[in-house]
Write a protein that holds these residues in place. Structure first.
Motif, PDB file in Angstrom:
ATOM      1  N   SER A 179       0.835  -1.203   0.000  1.00  0.00           N
ATOM      2  CA  SER A 179       0.000   0.000   0.000  1.00  0.00           C
ATOM      3  C   SER A 179       0.869   1.252   0.000  1.00  0.00           C
ATOM      4  CB  SER A 179      -0.906   0.009   1.232  1.00  0.00           C
ATOM      5  OG  SER A 179      -1.630   1.219   1.289  1.00  0.00           O
ATOM      6  N   ASP A 180       0.387   2.259  -0.748  1.00  0.00           N
ATOM      7  CA  ASP A 180       1.083   3.549  -0.772  1.00  0.00           C
ATOM      8  C   ASP A 180       0.540   4.497   0.284  1.00  0.00           C
ATOM      9  OD1 ASP A 180       2.740   2.807  -2.872  1.00  0.00           O
ATOM     10  OD2 ASP A 180       1.267   3.422  -4.387  1.00  0.00           O
ATOM     11  N   LEU A 181      -0.591   4.158   0.897  1.00  0.00           N
ATOM     12  CA  LEU A 181      -1.198   5.017   1.903  1.00  0.00           C
ATOM     13  C   LEU A 181      -0.621   4.704   3.280  1.00  0.00           C
ATOM     14  CD1 LEU A 181      -4.930   4.854   0.751  1.00  0.00           C
ATOM     15  CD2 LEU A 181      -3.288   6.702   0.366  1.00  0.00           C
ATOM     16  N   ASP A 230      -3.085   2.869   5.687  1.00  0.00           N
ATOM     17  CA  ASP A 230      -3.249   1.442   5.397  1.00  0.00           C
ATOM     18  C   ASP A 230      -2.009   0.661   5.832  1.00  0.00           C
ATOM     19  OD1 ASP A 230      -5.704   2.013   4.353  1.00  0.00           O
ATOM     20  OD2 ASP A 230      -5.068   1.912   2.257  1.00  0.00           O
ATOM     21  N   THR A 231      -0.858   1.261   5.635  1.00  0.00           N
ATOM     22  CA  THR A 231       0.384   0.612   6.045  1.00  0.00           C
ATOM     23  C   THR A 231       0.412   0.379   7.546  1.00  0.00           C
ATOM     24  OG1 THR A 231       1.644   1.544   4.207  1.00  0.00           O
ATOM     25  CG2 THR A 231       2.891   0.870   6.149  1.00  0.00           C
TER      26      THR A 231
END
Length: 552
Positions: free
Chosen positions: A196-198, A201-202
Motif C-alpha cells: 500500500s502507498d497510503l 493502510d500501512t
C-alpha cells in the motif's frame, strides 16, 4: 387438563411426563459429541421466559458460578437478540447448541464468572455471530481453548473481540510453531507494508500483524509451548520487527517534504526492549541518536531543514506511527524520558552531544539504564559507532562509594514513590525483580573497566558473566540467577493474563495452576514460600552488594 382435551387429571399427568421424557431424549441427542456419546447431563439449563428458572440457577451454582442470576439474565438476553451476534434465527440456534458445552468448559477454568463476562464482551462486540458460532460449534477443541483463554487470561478477551480472525489462527496448528527469526519476520512484514502507498493502510497492516503475532506468543505461553524466558525474547523480537518496518515509512514520509536525511538516524532501545526481556504489556524505552558530519548541513528538499530540526521531526513521526491509535488499535506506548536531559531535552540527540553528556553530565541512574541499551534500527556503521560510545561510557570506571550511594538512594526513592501493593508485586517488592536488576547493573558499572565481558544487556546474562569473572561467590550467583529466573517467568505470566495486580483470593484455579507450573512448584503454598525465600535472599544480597534499606 380439560383445555387439552383430556378425560382426567391422571391422563394429563401421564401425557406431560411422556412429553418431558421425549424432549429430554432429543436434547441429549442434540449435544452428542463426535464419538456418539452424549455428554454428562448438567442439570436444568433453561433460558426461556422472562424470569430465571430456579433449577437452572442451581445448576449454574453447581458449576461454580457465583452470580448465577447475572449469567441467566445475560444468556436470556442473547436468545432474545439483544446483541448483534444473535439477531438471526440461525445464530440463536447455534447458541442453543453451544451453551451447555461452553458453560462446562469455562467452569473448568475455576474462574467461571470472569470467563463468562469476557465471553459476553467478546460476543457483544461481534458485528454478526453465525460465522464465529458455527466455527465454535464445529470445533469443540477450539471452544475449550477459547474458554481456557478467557478464564486464565482475561487480557486476551478484548483482542478476540477486536480481531475475531484470531480464531482462525487458533485452529491452525502453526499457532504453536516457533516464531521465525527477526530477518524472516521483517521480510514478511515489509512485503505486507509495501503493498500500500497510503500511510494509514500501512500502519493498520502493521498493527494487525503485530496483534496476531503477540497473540500467538501468548497462546504458546499459556499452553506451555514456550518457556517464559523465550517469550521475553519473542516479544522483543516482535518489537524490533515493528520498529524496523515502521521507521523507514516514517523517514520516507518526512523525506517527501524535506528531502533525504543529512546523516544517519539510530534508534536506541533501553529497558526491557533493550535487554530482550519484554512482556505482553511492556512499552518501548527509546532514544533517538543521529550522526552527521556537520551539524549545519541542510537536507535537500522543497522545504529543507538543518540536521537537528530534520531528525527531531523524523523522531516525532516515528513516535506518532508507533503510538497513534487507528481503527486497528495502537502498536506500543513509547517512553523517551531516558534521553539526555529527559523531557526537557530534544527528541533526537546528536551522537557527539550524546557522548559528551554521558561522559560528563549524566546521573548515575542514567548510566545504570545504559547497561541495557542496544541499537535496534539504523545503518550498520552508525549503530556500531554508537555501540562503541556506549561501551566507552560504561567501561570508564566509577568510584564505588558514589556508585553504591546513588544506587541505594534511587532504590529508596522508588520504594517511597511506588510502594509495593503486596508480596506478589514481584517487580517492586523488597528483594524483588528491581533489586536483582539493580545488582546486575551496579556490578557492570563497578567492574566493566577491568572485565568488559560483564557488559551484557540481559539481567541473567550479566549475572552469569559476573560469576564467570569471579565477581560473585558461587552461592550468591546461583541464588540471584535463580531468583531472576523465577521473578521473570512469573511476571511474564501475570502480565499476559491480568490487567491489574494479582489477587490470590480472586484468581481462578487455571491461573493458579499455570503459576505453579511456571514456578515448577509442588503447589501454590510451595510457590509462595519459594517466592518469599527468594525475595529475602535477594534483599540480603542487595544490602551486601549495594547497600541496606528497610522493607516497609
Amino acid at each position: 387438563a380439560r383445555l387439552m382435551g383430556m378425560q382426567s387429571l391422571a391422563d394429563f399427568k401421564a401425557q406431560t411426563e411422556r412429553t418431558l421424557r421425549d424432549v429430554n431424549r432429543h436434547y441429549a441427542e442434540l449435544f452428542d459429541d463426535e464419538t456418539g456419546e452424549a455428554p454428562e447431563i448438567l442439570g436444568n439449563l433453561v433460558f426461556t421466559g422472562v424470569e430465571d428458572d430456579p433449577a437452572t440457577l442451581e445448576t449454574l451454582v453447581g458449576l461454580g458460578f457465583e452470580e448465577p442470576q447475572r449469567v441467566s439474565e445475560t444468556i436470556r438476553g442473547w436468545h432474545r437478540g439483544h446483541i448483534r451476534a444473535t439477531r438471526t434465527e440461525r445464530a440463536r440456534a447455534l447458541l442453543t447448541r453451544l451453551i451447555p458445552p461452553f458453560l462446562t468448559a469455562i467452569a473448568r477454568t475455576g474462574n467461571a464468572d470472569l470467563a463468562f463476562a469476557q465471553f459476553d464482551r467478546f460476543l457483544s462486540a461481534l458485528p454478526g455471530g453465525v460465522q464465529v458460532l458455527s466455527l465454535l460449534d464445529a470445533n469443540r477443541e477450539l471452544l475449550s481453548l477459547v474458554a481456557d483463554l478467557l478464564g486464565t487470561a482475561p487480557r486476551l478477551a478484548p483482542r478476540l473481540a477486536e480481531q475475531p480472525d484470531l480464531l482462525d489462527l487458533l485452529i491452525e496448528q502453526s499457532v504453536f510453531d516457533p516464531l521465525p527469526g527477526e530477518a524472516d519476520m521483517l521480510q514478511d512484514l515489509s512485503t505486507m507494508v509495501s503493498a500500500s502507498d497510503l500511510v494509514e493502510d500501512t500502519l493498520d497492516a502493521v498493527r494487525i500483524w503485530a496483534r496476531e503475532q503477540s497473540f500467538r506468543v501468548g497462546v504458546q505461553l499459556l499452553r506451555n509451548r514456550m518457556d517464559p524466558s523465550a517469550a521475553g525474547q519473542a516479544y522483543s523480537s516482535l518489537a524490533w520487527t515493528v520498529v524496523n518496518a515502521v521507521a523507514p515509512v516514517a523517514l520516507k514520509d518526512v523525506a517527501r517534504a524535506h528531502g533525504a536525511p543529512p546523516g544517519d538516524l539510530v534508534i536506541l532501545a533501553l529497558g526491557k526492549f533493550g535487554s530482550g526481556e519484554m512482556t505482553a504489556t511492556s512499552d518501548l524505552d527509546l532514544i533517538m541518536v543521529y550522526d552527521v558530519p556537520d551539524p549545519g548541513l541542510m537536507s535537500e528538499g522543497d522545504q529543507p531543514l538543518e540536521a537537528a530540526r530534520y531528525f527531531a521531526r523524523a523522531s516525532q513521526r516515528i513516535m506518532a506511527f508507533l503510538t497513534a491509535p487507528t481503527t486497528e488499535g495502537q502498536l506500543y506506548d513509547v517512553d523517551m524520558r531516558l534521553r539526555p536531559s529527559g523531557r526537557s531535552g530534544p527528541l533526537a540527540t546528536q551522537l557527539a552531544a550524546f557522548e559528551t553528556y554521558h561522559e560528563a553530565n549524566a546521573w548515575t541512574w542514567e548510566r545504570l539504564a545504559l547497561t541495557r541499551a542496544r541499537p535496534v534500527f539504523g545503518a550498520p556503521a552508525a549503530c556500531a559507532k554508537l555501540s562503541k560510545v556506549i561501551h566507552q561510557v560504561l567501561a570508564k570506571g566509577y568510584a564505588d562509594d558514589t556508585l553504591r550511594e546513588d544506587a541505594l538512594d534511587m532504590r529508596k526513592r522508588l520504594l517511597a514513590e511506588r510502594p509495593p501493593e503486596s508480596a506478589w508485586d514481584i517487580k517492586l517488592a523488597p528483594g524483588g525483580l528491581i533489586d536483582v536488576e539493580f545488582i546486575a547493573q551496579v556490578l557492570q558499572l563497578r567492574h566493566a573497566k577491568q572485565c568488559p565481558s560483564v557488559l551484557q544487556p540481559g539481567t541473567r546474562a550479566a549475572l552469569m558473566a559476573a560469576y564467570g569473572e569471579g565477581l560473585l561467590r558461587p552461592s550468591v550467583a546461583e541464588e540471584l540467577i535463580n531468583a531472576a529466573t523465577l521473578f521473570t517467568n512469573l511476571t511474564q505470566v501475570l502480565r499476559l493474563c491480568l490487567d491489574g495486580p494479582f489477587d490470590v483470593e480472586r484468581a481462578g484455579e487455571a491461573l493458579i495452576e499455570l503459576l505453579v507450573a511456571t514456578g515448577q512448584a509442588d503447589g501454590f503454598a510451595d510457590l509462595e514460600s519459594r517466592l518469599h525465600r527468594s525475595m529475602d535472599r535477594v534483599h540480603g544480597h542487595f544490602a551486601e552488594l549495594v547497600g541496606p534499606y528497610d522493607a516497609p
